[in-house]
Design a protein around this motif. Structure first.
Motif, PDB file in Angstrom:
ATOM      1  N   THR A  59      22.131  37.747  16.464  1.00 52.07           N
ATOM      2  CA  THR A  59      21.741  38.862  15.577  1.00 52.07           C
ATOM      3  C   THR A  59      20.793  39.811  16.302  1.00 52.07           C
ATOM      4  OG1 THR A  59      21.248  36.928  14.203  1.00 52.07           O
ATOM      5  CG2 THR A  59      21.439  39.058  13.104  1.00 52.07           C
ATOM      6  N   VAL A  60      19.869  39.221  17.079  1.00 47.94           N
ATOM      7  CA  VAL A  60      18.899  40.049  17.786  1.00 47.94           C
ATOM      8  C   VAL A  60      19.594  40.866  18.860  1.00 47.94           C
ATOM      9  CG1 VAL A  60      16.843  39.994  19.213  1.00 47.94           C
ATOM     10  CG2 VAL A  60      17.075  38.386  17.339  1.00 47.94           C
ATOM     11  N   VAL A  61      20.477  40.230  19.598  1.00 45.50           N
ATOM     12  CA  VAL A  61      21.197  40.949  20.649  1.00 45.50           C
ATOM     13  C   VAL A  61      21.986  42.090  20.034  1.00 45.50           C
ATOM     14  CG1 VAL A  61      22.930  40.735  22.456  1.00 45.50           C
ATOM     15  CG2 VAL A  61      21.321  38.880  22.044  1.00 45.50           C
ATOM     16  N   GLU A  62      22.588  41.822  18.878  1.00 44.42           N
ATOM     17  CA  GLU A  62      23.381  42.862  18.217  1.00 44.42           C
ATOM     18  C   GLU A  62      22.490  44.025  17.809  1.00 44.42           C
ATOM     19  OE1 GLU A  62      25.776  41.472  14.925  1.00 44.42           O
ATOM     20  OE2 GLU A  62      25.680  43.500  14.107  1.00 44.42           O
ATOM     21  N   ALA A  63      21.304  43.686  17.271  1.00 46.58           N
ATOM     22  CA  ALA A  63      20.406  44.743  16.821  1.00 46.58           C
ATOM     23  C   ALA A  63      19.987  45.622  17.990  1.00 46.58           C
ATOM     24  CB  ALA A  63      19.180  44.135  16.164  1.00 46.58           C
ATOM     25  N   TYR A  64      19.766  45.007  19.129  1.00 51.95           N
ATOM     26  CA  TYR A  64      19.290  45.780  20.267  1.00 51.95           C
ATOM     27  C   TYR A  64      20.407  46.512  20.998  1.00 51.95           C
ATOM     28  CZ  TYR A  64      14.333  45.006  20.671  1.00 51.95           C
ATOM     29  OH  TYR A  64      13.007  45.068  20.482  1.00 51.95           O
ATOM     30  N   LEU A  65      21.552  45.833  21.176  1.00 52.68           N
ATOM     31  CA  LEU A  65      22.565  46.380  22.076  1.00 52.68           C
ATOM     32  C   LEU A  65      23.835  46.819  21.362  1.00 52.68           C
ATOM     33  CD1 LEU A  65      22.184  43.708  24.857  1.00 52.68           C
ATOM     34  CD2 LEU A  65      21.265  46.015  24.881  1.00 52.68           C
ATOM     35  N   GLY A  66      23.950  46.535  20.080  1.00 49.39           N
ATOM     36  CA  GLY A  66      25.187  46.883  19.387  1.00 49.39           C
ATOM     37  C   GLY A  66      26.105  45.679  19.329  1.00 49.39           C
ATOM     38  N   LYS A  67      27.156  45.792  18.520  1.00 50.62           N
ATOM     39  CA  LYS A  67      28.003  44.655  18.206  1.00 50.62           C
ATOM     40  C   LYS A  67      28.758  44.120  19.419  1.00 50.62           C
ATOM     41  CE  LYS A  67      29.697  43.423  13.761  1.00 50.62           C
ATOM     42  NZ  LYS A  67      29.217  43.971  12.539  1.00 50.62           N
ATOM     43  N   LYS A  68      29.151  45.037  20.279  1.00 53.83           N
ATOM     44  CA  LYS A  68      30.039  44.692  21.379  1.00 53.83           C
ATOM     45  C   LYS A  68      29.481  43.556  22.235  1.00 53.83           C
ATOM     46  CE  LYS A  68      30.749  47.736  24.537  1.00 53.83           C
ATOM     47  NZ  LYS A  68      30.898  49.104  25.042  1.00 53.83           N
ATOM     48  N   LYS A  84      13.169  41.254   8.438  1.00 50.60           N
ATOM     49  CA  LYS A  84      12.980  40.270   9.495  1.00 50.60           C
ATOM     50  C   LYS A  84      14.326  39.621   9.775  1.00 50.60           C
ATOM     51  CE  LYS A  84      11.134  36.074   9.191  1.00 50.60           C
ATOM     52  NZ  LYS A  84      10.120  35.043   8.883  1.00 50.60           N
ATOM     53  N   ILE A  85      14.803  39.720  11.018  1.00 50.80           N
ATOM     54  CA  ILE A  85      16.108  39.115  11.302  1.00 50.80           C
ATOM     55  C   ILE A  85      15.973  37.849  12.120  1.00 50.80           C
ATOM     56  CG2 ILE A  85      17.437  41.237  11.090  1.00 50.80           C
ATOM     57  CD1 ILE A  85      17.394  41.475  14.113  1.00 50.80           C
ATOM     58  N   ALA A  86      14.829  37.612  12.728  1.00 49.82           N
ATOM     59  CA  ALA A  86      14.683  36.370  13.487  1.00 49.82           C
ATOM     60  C   ALA A  86      13.214  36.080  13.702  1.00 49.82           C
ATOM     61  CB  ALA A  86      15.390  36.477  14.833  1.00 49.82           C
ATOM     62  N   GLU A  87      12.935  34.801  13.940  1.00 51.87           N
ATOM     63  CA  GLU A  87      11.576  34.427  14.271  1.00 51.87           C
ATOM     64  C   GLU A  87      11.642  33.138  15.063  1.00 51.87           C
ATOM     65  OE1 GLU A  87       8.986  33.854  10.943  1.00 51.87           O
ATOM     66  OE2 GLU A  87       7.358  33.138  12.206  1.00 51.87           O
ATOM     67  N   GLY A  88      10.782  32.990  16.055  1.00 48.35           N
ATOM     68  CA  GLY A  88      10.795  31.754  16.813  1.00 48.35           C
ATOM     69  C   GLY A  88      10.242  31.956  18.204  1.00 48.35           C
ATOM     70  N   PRO A  89      10.294  30.942  19.039  1.00 48.04           N
ATOM     71  CA  PRO A  89       9.821  31.081  20.409  1.00 48.04           C
ATOM     72  C   PRO A  89      10.665  32.130  21.143  1.00 48.04           C
ATOM     73  CG  PRO A  89      10.188  28.786  19.850  1.00 48.04           C
ATOM     74  CD  PRO A  89      10.744  29.589  18.734  1.00 48.04           C
ATOM     75  N   PRO A  90      10.073  32.837  22.086  1.00 46.37           N
ATOM     76  CA  PRO A  90      10.758  33.943  22.761  1.00 46.37           C
ATOM     77  C   PRO A  90      12.114  33.548  23.331  1.00 46.37           C
ATOM     78  CG  PRO A  90       8.476  33.836  23.452  1.00 46.37           C
ATOM     79  CD  PRO A  90       8.684  32.685  22.552  1.00 46.37           C
ATOM     80  N   LYS A  91      12.191  32.392  23.958  1.00 49.13           N
ATOM     81  CA  LYS A  91      13.444  31.972  24.621  1.00 49.13           C
ATOM     82  C   LYS A  91      14.580  31.873  23.607  1.00 49.13           C
ATOM     83  CE  LYS A  91      12.452  31.569  28.926  1.00 49.13           C
ATOM     84  NZ  LYS A  91      11.128  32.093  28.799  1.00 49.13           N
ATOM     85  N   GLU A  92      14.248  31.306  22.434  1.00 48.04           N
ATOM     86  CA  GLU A  92      15.263  31.162  21.402  1.00 48.04           C
ATOM     87  C   GLU A  92      15.713  32.509  20.870  1.00 48.04           C
ATOM     88  OE1 GLU A  92      14.388  28.698  17.936  1.00 48.04           O
ATOM     89  OE2 GLU A  92      13.721  27.185  19.396  1.00 48.04           O
ATOM     90  N   VAL A  93      14.705  33.335  20.603  1.00 54.51           N
ATOM     91  CA  VAL A  93      14.987  34.607  19.947  1.00 54.51           C
ATOM     92  C   VAL A  93      15.874  35.480  20.812  1.00 54.51           C
ATOM     93  CG1 VAL A  93      13.915  36.772  19.262  1.00 54.51           C
ATOM     94  CG2 VAL A  93      13.002  34.622  18.433  1.00 54.51           C
ATOM     95  N   ILE A  94      15.623  35.444  22.119  1.00 54.98           N
ATOM     96  CA  ILE A  94      16.354  36.380  22.969  1.00 54.98           C
ATOM     97  C   ILE A  94      17.835  36.020  23.038  1.00 54.98           C
ATOM     98  CG2 ILE A  94      16.112  35.238  25.208  1.00 54.98           C
ATOM     99  CD1 ILE A  94      15.233  38.096  26.164  1.00 54.98           C
ATOM    100  N   VAL A 149      11.211  39.336  14.873  1.00 56.93           N
ATOM    101  CA  VAL A 149      12.082  40.485  15.153  1.00 56.93           C
ATOM    102  C   VAL A 149      12.379  41.230  13.857  1.00 56.93           C
ATOM    103  CG1 VAL A 149      14.173  41.253  16.288  1.00 56.93           C
ATOM    104  CG2 VAL A 149      13.147  39.084  16.926  1.00 56.93           C
ATOM    105  N   LEU A 150      12.160  42.554  13.884  1.00 55.21           N
ATOM    106  CA  LEU A 150      12.451  43.396  12.724  1.00 55.21           C
ATOM    107  C   LEU A 150      13.639  44.280  13.052  1.00 55.21           C
ATOM    108  CD1 LEU A 150       9.216  44.999  11.239  1.00 55.21           C
ATOM    109  CD2 LEU A 150      10.487  43.062  10.381  1.00 55.21           C
ATOM    110  N   ASN A 151      14.490  44.520  12.054  1.00 54.64           N
ATOM    111  CA  ASN A 151      15.516  45.542  12.206  1.00 54.64           C
ATOM    112  C   ASN A 151      15.743  46.175  10.841  1.00 54.64           C
ATOM    113  OD1 ASN A 151      17.351  47.128  13.473  1.00 54.64           O
ATOM    114  ND2 ASN A 151      19.040  45.694  13.210  1.00 54.64           N
ATOM    115  N   TYR A 152      15.745  47.496  10.795  1.00 51.35           N
ATOM    116  CA  TYR A 152      15.848  48.224   9.522  1.00 51.35           C
ATOM    117  C   TYR A 152      14.900  47.664   8.481  1.00 51.35           C
ATOM    118  CZ  TYR A 152      19.903  50.451  11.512  1.00 51.35           C
ATOM    119  OH  TYR A 152      20.722  51.158  12.320  1.00 51.35           O
ATOM    120  N   GLY A 153      13.683  47.330   8.895  1.00 44.91           N
ATOM    121  CA  GLY A 153      12.682  46.905   7.943  1.00 44.91           C
ATOM    122  C   GLY A 153      12.788  45.459   7.514  1.00 44.91           C
TER     123      GLY A 153
END
Lengths: 243, 347, 291
Positions: free
Chosen positions: A232-241, A218-228, A212-216
């Motif tokens: 941090t990944v959720v925040e990057a995609y959906l915002g802090k809330k 790498k913020i996460a790496e791993g099997p899809p289930k873990e990453v989702i 997973v990349l955000n602002y250039g």
């Protein structure tokens, strides 16, 4: 380990498009690369294939340093790519598009024009474009252009295929066909696939591992289930809330 | 009432109830032997008129420039606005060697080839550095600068008057015989160039040229060393244009920068390519003969032809978007048409 | 030595200003329309020969002749250059460039046909005759005045672009045609406007230069030369870059003509431009806008 990206940084006029990214891809894997818009996914891909030169860091293919090699040499070494906005030789027929790739993709001076055409028609048949072989690329539909891109990538006899948003702009039915096609090609040709994708669902099913990349960065790496489920990944995609 | 129709490869003539039909086999028209034999017989037919023989020679030499230029525009995917530079290089090398070193045409030829190659190699980085408009503009300026130099070093290049007394190509005793052999030689050279470039365009190199002309980035990404290919194309084609310059110098016995380096000469060559068929190889040949003959017949109307000639070319450019050759093969869209493009993504 | 240096300095300034004025219109078209006006030379030719035609054949005085010439120039640019050629071929550059070149050739050949070099065209636009000594350098007054006018014209153009509404529109179009269109700008009107504005500097330029310039029907090409070099060096239509580029070329021209040989100026300028292009492919200014 097939591809190793080590601490790669690329800036455009002071803006870090990719910053200190490291990861590696093993033989036979399907690795997904996800991230919000403008996260530097396509830039990273362009750095790997040599279109952009990395400012710092190192990229290795099978232990060979390919950081400063030009695109055509990297292609000869076995990395080929598809484009997010389909690119083609617009005034050439579909078969000629693939034949060019077949002729130049590896250093094969002994290969004749006829052989290349034969091989190109084989590649087109695999992706289901054989019936349209004599149509100019500019007259193909978006789905056909995406499959043409795959056929062209395949014709260079790659080991690693970089797919840049294969689904963008396709309708659900076409997207499903494209995913099936990519899986089949991977099985038949023992390819390794590095797959940039926007649609989470597809990447979750297809990839063995996700970066997973955000602002250039790498913020996460791993099997899809873990990453989702990674906050941090959720925040990057959906915002802090939502985190 | 006579009615002539052209329907699906047959010509139908209706005269009242009478109906005459001729089938036209396309490949008869395409058969190059017809054109070649026409070109070979023509000089004999017009051998009485020295001016027409000279015109035919001129037209063939134009073709010798237009044919490689077509390849160059496709193979480097850049529009060269200064092809006459290498005419100048070849012509001056041949001329200067001819009058100062006393070399005959066959001795100057290898030197012309070497000098053109050196110049082409020197300039070839431009095909990598300069893209799109930059390349067009720099190539536009180069021959004009060369022209300035011919004025500046008038002691060498004879800027105003040109070099004269260059040994002739053939010396067979009679002047008319010399002219006819020269004419045949120029036709032979044009046919040779046509044969070479045609073979190249049909081979894998032609496919590469088409790919580069179409999309340089993708060509590079699928493993084509575009830089090397562009440099090689530029060198070979410039070489061929240089040989055309050599032929000019030795055919006429004089060579002046004022004749071959200014823009009007360049425009003529460019329009052969554009009016002929917008980058189509055979179109360029047709265009070369067409433009040469048009210019010759316009000189009959007096000095005003300097204005009328470019005017007619401009009108032709307007009304023939696909060129003369485009008229002939409108419906065969499958084969690759090179498109001349100046602007790429840059700028 | 110091005398020569002073001479070079003065001439670099004067030539640089003149180059700036010559190329201003070219840069403007290049910046706004993003095309190269290869027929730019015909503006100079028409400025001289149409004025001369009105003076010689219609018996007008200098000022009325110049005024009529301006009208003719505007009509010509609109009806012959813009509507049939530029508007139609703006996306097909090979046709655009060739047709513009052809038009320029037609015009200069027509000028040559009607008024051959021997006809002796002479337009009395000398404002202050004589010459002045600055240090060791002796320089015709008219040249200094031309340089002054050049700077004045450029300044007015810059003020126009920075302060006026139309100037703002032009800068918007030069930066991004698509966005400008989305914001409701009529690009076509801006294009016509730019074409019209681009007539002004070359016309002024050639009129003030007539007394010390050799007037012949083919005078357009060397001027187009300079304009192209300035535009390439300055970064394709960026005025700020063009100003710097014009003075760099002026310095080169002055140095080469005093220290080596005046005939080598075009060659050396081209070489320098190509060299700079190798290191900075975008020209001096990196931005791709008008200012």
């Amino acid at each position: 380990m097939l591809l190793k990206v080590d601490n790669v940084t690329k800036t455009f006029g002071g803006v870090h498009a990719v910053r200190n990214v490291s990861f590696s891809i093993n033989k036979g894997e399907t690795v997904g690369l996800i991230g919000p818009n403008g996260a530097g996914k396509t830039t990273l891909l362009n750095v790997i294939v040599g279109t952009y030169k990395a400012d710092s860091g190192k990229i290795e293919l099978d232990g060979n340093d390919i950081t400063t090699k030009p695109p055509y040499k990297i292609c000869h070494l076995g990395i080929s790519r598809t484009y997010q906005l389909p690119q083609a030789f617009w005034d050439l027929t579909a078969i000629a598009n693939v034949a060019v790739a077949g002729l130049c993709g590896k250093h094969r001076p002994d290969m004749s024009y006829g052989d290349a055409m034969l091989e190109a028609s084989h590649c087109l048949e695999l992706v289901g474009l054989f019936g349209k072989r004599n149509i100019l690329a500019r007259d193909l539909t978006l789905y056909e252009l995406r499959t043409l891109g795959l056929a062209r990538a395949l014709a260079t006899t790659p080991r690693l295929v970089l797919i840049d948003e294969a689904m963008a702009g396709l309708n659900p039915g076409e997207a499903l066909r494209a995913v099936k096609l990519i899986r089949r090609l991977k099985e038949e040709y023992h390819l390794t696939i590095f797959w940039i994708e926007h649609i989470m669902k597809i990447i979750m099913e297809a990839a063995d591992r996700v970066v997973v990349l955000n602002y250039g960065e790498k913020i996460a790496e791993g099997p899809p289930k873990e990453v989702i489920n990674n906050p941090t990944v959720v925040e990057a995609y959906l915002g802090k809330k939502h985190a | 009432m006579v009615k002539l129709e052209h329907k699906k490869a047959r010509l139908v003539l209706r005269l009242g109830d009478l109906k005459l039909e001729w089938a036209i086999e396309r490949r008869y028209w395409r058969n190059p032997l017809i054109a070649v034999s026409c070109l070979l017989v023509l000089p004999l037919l017009i051998s009485g008129r020295a001016d027409l023989v000279s015109l035919l020679t001129m037209a063939s030499i134009y073709a010798c420039i237009a044919i490689p230029l077509t390849w160059q525009i496709t193979g480097t995917s850049r529009m060269n606005f200064g092809p006459q530079l290498f005419v100048g290089v070849g012509g001056f090398t041949a001329g200067l060697l001819g009058i100062h070193a006393g070399l005959g045409p066959w001795q100057t030829l290898p030197i012309v080839i070497l000098v053109s190659l050196a110049c082409a190699l020197l300039l070839s980085p431009l095909t990598i550095i300069a893209k799109g408009l930059y390349f067009s503009l720099i190539t536009l300026l180069l021959p004009l600068i060369f022209l300035e130099i011919t004025y500046y070093r008038s002691d060498i290049f004879r800027g105003e008057t040109g070099i004269s007394g260059i040994p002739h190509l053939f010396d067979l005793g009679s002047i008319s015989l010399n002219y006819i052999t020269g004419c045949y030689f120029s036709i032979a050279l044009a046919l040779l160039f046509l044969f070479i470039v045609d073979k190249v365009m049909r081979s894998r190199l032609g496919l590469y040229a088409a790919a580069i002309n179409d999309n340089e980035d993708v060509a590079n990404a699928v493993g084509l060393n575009t830089n090397r290919y562009k440099v090689v194309t530029f060198c070979i084609t410039s070489e061929m244009i240089g040989i055309a310059g050599w032929l000019m110098a030795h055919y006429y016995g004089t060579f002046a920068g004022v004749t071959y380096l200014p823009l009007i000469f360049m425009i003529k060559i460019l329009l052969m390519v554009m009016i002929g068929g917008r980058g189509q190889l055979y179109g360029a040949v047709v265009g070369a003969y067409f433009v040469a003959f048009l210019e010759y017949f316009l000189t009959g109307i007096g000095p005003v032809h300097y204005v009328v000639f470019p005017l007619i070319l401009l009108i032709l450019l307007f009304i023939l978007p696909e060129g003369l050759y485009g008229l002939y093969r409108k419906h065969r869209y499958r084969e690759y048409y090179p498109t001349i493009k100046v602007r790429r993504k840059e700028i | 030595m110091i005398g020569t240096m002073g001479m070079v300095g003065v001439y670099a300034f004067v030539l640089g200003s003149l180059y700036l004025l010559m190329s201003l219109g070219f840069s403007l078209i290049c910046g706004v329309l993003r095309v190269f006006h290869l027929g730019y030379g015909l503006i100079f030719v028409m400025a001289v020969y149409v004025t001369w035609m009105f003076m010689e054949n219609f018996g007008l005085g200098l000022i009325p002749a110049i005024a009529s010439m301006c009208v003719v120039q505007c009509l010509f640019t609109l009806l012959v250059i813009y509507l049939p050629i530029v508007k139609r071929y703006i996306e097909k550059e090979e046709l655009l460039l060739t047709s513009l070149l052809l038009v320029a050739i037609i015009i200069e050949e027509a000028a040559n046909y009607v008024y051959p070099v021997t006809a002796g065209v002479d337009i009395p636009t000398t404002i202050v005759p004589g010459s002045i000594k600055i240090g060791a350098a002796s320089i015709p007054n008219q040249m200094l005045i031309a340089a002054g006018i050049a700077i004045l014209t450029t300044a007015m153009f810059i003020i126009f672009f920075l302060k006026s509404r139309s100037g703002l529109l032009m800068r918007a179009v030069s930066q991004d045609v698509r966005s400008a269109k989305l914001m409701g700008t009529s690009t076509e009107r801006v294009y016509i406007y730019a074409m019209m504005l681009s007539i002004i500097p070359p016309t002024i330029c050639i009129l003030v230069m007539v007394p010390f310039w050799s007037i012949e029907p083919y005078l357009g090409w060397p001027l187009l030369h300079t304009a192209i070099l300035v535009a390439i060096l300055g970064g394709l239509g960026n005025l700020r870059g063009s100003i710097i580029a014009a003075y760099i070329l002026g310095l080169i021209a002055a140095t080469v003509s005093f220290l080596i040989d005046p005939s080598l100026v075009p060659l050396v300028s081209l070489l320098v431009v190509v060299l700079i292009l190798i290191f900075r492919p975008q020209g001096i200014s990196r931005s791709e806008s008008l200012w």
